[in-house]
Design a protein around this motif. Structure first.
Motif, PDB file in Angstrom:
ATOM      1  N   SER A   1      -5.912   8.854   4.293  1.00 46.98           N
ATOM      2  CA  SER A   1      -5.495  10.067   4.991  1.00 46.98           C
ATOM      3  C   SER A   1      -4.024  10.332   4.696  1.00 46.98           C
ATOM      4  N   GLN A   2      -3.672  11.592   4.740  1.00 47.40           N
ATOM      5  CA  GLN A   2      -2.269  11.987   4.589  1.00 47.40           C
ATOM      6  C   GLN A   2      -1.648  12.347   5.932  1.00 47.40           C
TER       7      GLN A   2
ATOM      8  N   MET B   1      -3.526   1.637   2.931  1.00 46.13           N
ATOM      9  CA  MET B   1      -2.094   1.518   3.175  1.00 46.13           C
ATOM     10  C   MET B   1      -1.383   2.792   2.752  1.00 46.13           C
ATOM     11  N   GLY B   2      -0.411   3.193   3.548  1.00 43.87           N
ATOM     12  CA  GLY B   2       0.333   4.404   3.241  1.00 43.87           C
ATOM     13  C   GLY B   2       1.820   4.229   3.471  1.00 43.87           C
ATOM     14  N   TRP B   3       2.566   5.114   2.869  1.00 45.77           N
ATOM     15  CA  TRP B   3       3.999   5.220   3.108  1.00 45.77           C
ATOM     16  C   TRP B   3       4.295   6.626   3.630  1.00 45.77           C
TER      17      TRP B   3
ATOM     18  N   PHE C   1       4.196  12.578   4.995  1.00 41.00           N
ATOM     19  CA  PHE C   1       3.430  11.728   4.093  1.00 41.00           C
ATOM     20  C   PHE C   1       4.150  11.580   2.764  1.00 41.00           C
ATOM     21  N   VAL C   2       4.110  10.364   2.219  1.00 45.73           N
ATOM     22  CA  VAL C   2       4.679  10.101   0.903  1.00 45.73           C
ATOM     23  C   VAL C   2       3.589   9.691  -0.087  1.00 45.73           C
ATOM     24  N   ALA C   3       2.843   8.639   0.260  1.00 51.28           N
ATOM     25  CA  ALA C   3       1.832   8.134  -0.668  1.00 51.28           C
ATOM     26  C   ALA C   3       0.847   7.253   0.079  1.00 51.28           C
ATOM     27  N   THR C   4      -0.352   7.139  -0.479  1.00 53.87           N
ATOM     28  CA  THR C   4      -1.345   6.231   0.079  1.00 53.87           C
ATOM     29  C   THR C   4      -2.196   5.666  -1.046  1.00 53.87           C
ATOM     30  N   ARG C   5      -2.689   4.466  -0.824  1.00 49.17           N
ATOM     31  CA  ARG C   5      -3.586   3.842  -1.810  1.00 49.17           C
ATOM     32  C   ARG C   5      -4.785   3.276  -1.062  1.00 49.17           C
TER      33      ARG C   5
ATOM     34  N   THR D   1       5.539   5.467  -7.181  1.00 40.80           N
ATOM     35  CA  THR D   1       4.260   4.818  -7.430  1.00 40.80           C
ATOM     36  C   THR D   1       3.961   3.838  -6.302  1.00 40.80           C
ATOM     37  N   ILE D   2       2.798   3.992  -5.693  1.00 44.34           N
ATOM     38  CA  ILE D   2       2.351   3.051  -4.667  1.00 44.34           C
ATOM     39  C   ILE D   2       1.387   2.065  -5.300  1.00 44.34           C
ATOM     40  N   SER D   3       1.570   0.809  -4.971  1.00 47.17           N
ATOM     41  CA  SER D   3       0.662  -0.221  -5.467  1.00 47.17           C
ATOM     42  C   SER D   3       0.440  -1.238  -4.356  1.00 47.17           C
TER      43      SER D   3
END
Length: 121
Positions: free
Chosen positions: A102-103, A32-34, A45-49, A67-69
């Motif tokens: 991935s970013q 999952m990414g933001w 790209f912001v964040a991925t987990r 913070t990505i969770s």
């Protein structure tokens, strides 16, 4: 299907928490990414987990503030945003892809509708 929420208007220095609920698949199979897109700019790209939630990666511009969770039991990914700045103003999208993180936005297969974050100075 991805449904993002939690955007709004906040003053600089404030916080917001975005949520994205997934449906229609096995959530734990997906990275999952933001991402975000400001007016007149390209999506970034912001964040991925990762699928298990064990590792997270951030854009330099948000590192230490965001913070990505994820909660696999609830098929939900979160983005906690602290110390917000006016330059964080954008439409924020959650996205999903299988297997590897991935970013790059074009690597993601599924996208939410976006939730607007506006940070006033």
């Amino acid at each position: 299907q991805l449904q993002a929420s939690g955007g709004g208007l906040v003053q600089a220095g404030g916080s917001l928490r975005l949520s994205c609920v997934a449906s229609g698949g096995s959530f734990s199979d997906y990275v999952m990414g933001w991402f975000r897109q400001a007016p007149g700019k390209e999506r970034e790209f912001v964040a991925t987990r990762t699928r298990s939630g064990g590792s997270a990666y951030y854009a330099d511009s948000v590192k230490g503030r965001f913070t990505i969770s994820r909660d696999n039991a609830k098929s939900t990914v979160f983005l906690q945003m602290n110390s917000l700045k006016p330059e964080d103003t954008a439409l924020y999208y959650c996205a999903a892809r299988r297997i590897a993180y991935s970013q790059r936005s074009y690597d993601y297969d599924y996208w939410g509708q976006g939730t607007l974050v506006t940070v006033s100075s």
